[in-house]
Design a protein around this motif. Structure first.
Motif, PDB file in Angstrom:
ATOM      1  N   UNK A 180       8.178  -5.267  -6.500  1.00 43.45           N
ATOM      2  CA  UNK A 180       7.961  -5.452  -5.066  1.00 43.45           C
ATOM      3  C   UNK A 180       6.664  -6.205  -4.808  1.00 43.45           C
ATOM      4  N   UNK A 181       5.594  -5.811  -5.482  1.00 43.60           N
ATOM      5  CA  UNK A 181       4.299  -6.465  -5.271  1.00 43.60           C
ATOM      6  C   UNK A 181       4.356  -7.948  -5.619  1.00 43.60           C
ATOM      7  N   UNK A 237       0.813  -1.210   0.000  1.00 41.60           N
ATOM      8  CA  UNK A 237       0.000   0.000   0.000  1.00 41.60           C
ATOM      9  C   UNK A 237       0.853   1.270   0.000  1.00 41.60           C
ATOM     10  N   UNK A 238       2.018   1.224   0.640  1.00 43.58           N
ATOM     11  CA  UNK A 238       2.838   2.422   0.798  1.00 43.58           C
ATOM     12  C   UNK A 238       3.220   3.055  -0.535  1.00 43.58           C
ATOM     13  N   UNK A 288      14.279  -1.477  -2.230  1.00 43.92           N
ATOM     14  CA  UNK A 288      14.123  -2.119  -3.537  1.00 43.92           C
ATOM     15  C   UNK A 288      13.620  -1.139  -4.586  1.00 43.92           C
ATOM     16  N   UNK A 289      12.585  -0.376  -4.243  1.00 39.28           N
ATOM     17  CA  UNK A 289      12.016   0.581  -5.200  1.00 39.28           C
ATOM     18  C   UNK A 289      13.052   1.632  -5.573  1.00 39.28           C
ATOM     19  N   UNK A 290      13.818   2.109  -4.586  1.00 44.27           N
ATOM     20  CA  UNK A 290      14.857   3.098  -4.882  1.00 44.27           C
ATOM     21  C   UNK A 290      15.947   2.508  -5.761  1.00 44.27           C
ATOM     22  N   UNK A 291      16.309   1.235  -5.523  1.00 42.91           N
ATOM     23  CA  UNK A 291      17.364   0.604  -6.309  1.00 42.91           C
ATOM     24  C   UNK A 291      16.951   0.390  -7.763  1.00 42.91           C
ATOM     25  N   UNK A 292      15.673   0.119  -8.013  1.00 44.89           N
ATOM     26  CA  UNK A 292      15.190  -0.159  -9.367  1.00 44.89           C
ATOM     27  C   UNK A 292      14.703   1.084 -10.095  1.00 44.89           C
ATOM     28  N   UNK A 293      14.650   2.215  -9.394  1.00 44.89           N
ATOM     29  CA  UNK A 293      14.174   3.450 -10.029  1.00 44.89           C
ATOM     30  C   UNK A 293      15.154   3.891 -11.114  1.00 44.89           C
ATOM     31  N   UNK A 294      14.595   4.451 -12.174  1.00 40.53           N
ATOM     32  CA  UNK A 294      15.416   4.966 -13.263  1.00 40.53           C
ATOM     33  C   UNK A 294      15.102   6.424 -13.515  1.00 40.53           C
ATOM     34  N   UNK A 295      15.852   7.066 -14.399  1.00 43.44           N
ATOM     35  CA  UNK A 295      15.582   8.465 -14.739  1.00 43.44           C
ATOM     36  C   UNK A 295      14.154   8.650 -15.248  1.00 43.44           C
ATOM     37  N   UNK A 321      11.059  -2.604   1.198  1.00 43.93           N
ATOM     38  CA  UNK A 321      10.413  -2.208  -0.052  1.00 43.93           C
ATOM     39  C   UNK A 321      10.931  -0.885  -0.568  1.00 43.93           C
ATOM     40  N   UNK A 322      11.168   0.052   0.343  1.00 42.26           N
ATOM     41  CA  UNK A 322      11.713   1.341  -0.073  1.00 42.26           C
ATOM     42  C   UNK A 322      13.092   1.211  -0.681  1.00 42.26           C
TER      43      UNK A 322
END
Length: 457
Positions: free
Chosen positions: A433-434, A285-286, A416-423, A413-414
């Motif tokens: 993550x889900x 949910x976050x 992971x999401x930060x690591x996979x984020x791109x420009x 989760x934060x």
């Protein structure tokens, strides 16, 4: 107070009406504070000139809640929950007033710490009192009230906090609740006065000690700090995070029932299930608003709607389980996990464009219903299995595992999401993550069903 003192009246019968109303009001106030503060945070840090402390009012509250939960469980078993509940309410109100009048960030954080400790004590005390006030057949309905009390704050809490912040002051988000805490205390006072020392002595695993409780709080703070700093300062964040994790795991040996981390059937499995359920749901949910805004172009107002409808599903699930008193609770909690798994899987498909984004609005109420079913049912089952002298310890373990599950899963989760984020694609990792969360929910459901089959064979 022994169960034999319970009367047969329902939750709204004359002998239970005041306590039920006080229970609902107190939980609503704690939930409103948890939901509303995040909305006011931008104004708070701007007014106090402390933008670098943005997340710390939430982190300190969480760590202090863990501390209050552990101490509350210990002393509820030794001295009874009645006086402890009133002490927790007084601390919660004092923390609200301290934060409302804070001239700077250190004082605000002190107020949040007092609020968190008081709130943790209150929740444990109320759980123990539910077991003493209501007979076993009425406890599913009582925990349905507890779950439903989180719904109204989830629906209106952020909006009310935003309006107060915009048109009055963020200080009203804290100070405006204090009079209602007094009302809640007066409503539960008659029931609290009937609770003396438990008739049964604590037995089995020792109650959580002070060092373990402090270690858990420090571990929560360390993990949250490391999760926030892992991208800009990985060489510093990694050792801090590892040390915090070691400290936390060591503390859990005293704070949780033996066998919790290995999923031993009975109370340990129920406590573990509580933490995993909260972790999976809140980690998914976050990042829903982030994904809908960044990846699908939704305005912020619309991106928050899935959270609202998820809360409505939570209420429906809580009341559904309350009317199924004779179902085996392991099976009911397993159903809750499967509904959460279905909702998270639908979330992954909608946020990854495998399905239209609007499917998120349809799928997330399923996950909310699973939470309403599972959270209430874990509480019912643990109190059913707990001897009177261990209800405080086991109730605190439930709350502790719930909070730590959220902190661990959302923090990971934060990262992971930060690591996979791109420009230009900050939410690219959210569907990944889900998809990783779905098997956690399914495997836990399978473990619960195996435990139930073992019990009946």
């Amino acid at each position: 107070m022994p169960d034999r003192d319970n009367t047969a009246g329902g939750l709204l019968s004359p002998q239970h009406r005041a306590f039920t109303a006080g229970l609902a009001l107190v939980i609503t106030l704690i939930a409103f504070e948890a939901m509303g503060v995040a909305t006011a945070l931008p104004a708070i840090v701007a007014d106090l000139r402390a933008p670098e402390w943005y997340s710390w009012p939430l982190t300190v509250f969480l760590a202090a809640s863990a501390l209050g939960t552990a101490f509350g469980g210990r002393y509820a078993d030794r001295r009874g929950p009645g006086g402890l509940l009133l002490l927790g309410l007084a601390a919660f109100a004092a923390g609200l007033l301290l934060a409302a009048h804070a001239p700077d960030m250190p004082v605000l954080l002190a107020g949040r710490a007092v609020q968190g400790a008081g709130g943790g004590v209150v929740l444990v005390s109320l759980y123990v009192m539910i077991a003493g006030v209501f007979p076993q057949r009425q406890r599913p309905a009582a925990f349905g009230v507890v779950s439903a009390a989180w719904v109204l704050p989830a629906l209106v809490g952020p909006a009310v906090a935003g309006l107060l912040t915009e048109h009055a002051s963020w200080r009203w988000v804290f100070g405006g609740l204090a009079p209602f805490v007094l009302v809640g205390g007066l409503l539960v006072l008659p029931a609290a006065r009937r609770f003396g020392r438990p008739a049964a002595e604590s037995s089995g695993q020792p109650a959580a000690g002070g060092a373990a409780a402090i270690g858990a709080a420090a571990g929560v703070i360390g993990l949250n700090w490391a999760a926030q700093r892992v991208v800009p300062e990985p060489l510093v964040a990694a050792p801090v995070g590892i040390a915090a994790l070691v400290l936390l795991i060591g503390s859990l040996r005293s704070l949780l029932p033996a066998g919790t981390l290995t999923g031993r059937p009975g109370i340990p499995l129920m406590v573990l299930a509580r933490g995993l359920l909260a972790g999976v749901f809140f980690a998914a949910q976050a990042f829903v608003p982030l994904a809908l805004v960044a990846a699908h172009g939704y305005p912020p107002s619309a991106a928050g709607v899935p959270l609202t409808v998820g809360s409505l599903g939570w209420s429906v699930g809580a009341f559904w389980q309350a009317r199924r008193r004779h179902l085996r609770r392991e099976r009911v909690v397993a159903v809750g996990f499967l509904l959460v798994a279905a909702g998270v899987a639908g979330l992954a498909c909608g946020l990854s464009a495998a399905l239209p984004a609007w499917t998120v609005f349809v799928c997330w109420p399923l996950a909310g219903a699973g939470m309403g079913i599972g959270i209430a049912s874990t509480s019912v089952r643990v109190l059913e299995l707990s001897p009177e002298g261990r209800r405080g310890f086991h109730s605190s373990a439930l709350q502790m595992c719930d909070m730590l599950g959220q902190a661990a899963f959302v923090g990971a989760g934060g990262v992971l999401v930060a690591a996979l984020a791109g420009p230009g694609a900050p939410a690219r990792g959210v569907p990944v993550l889900d998809l990783l969360l779905v098997p956690v929910a399914v495997l836990t459901a399978a473990a619960l069903l195996r435990s139930d089959l073992g019990r009946t064979s």
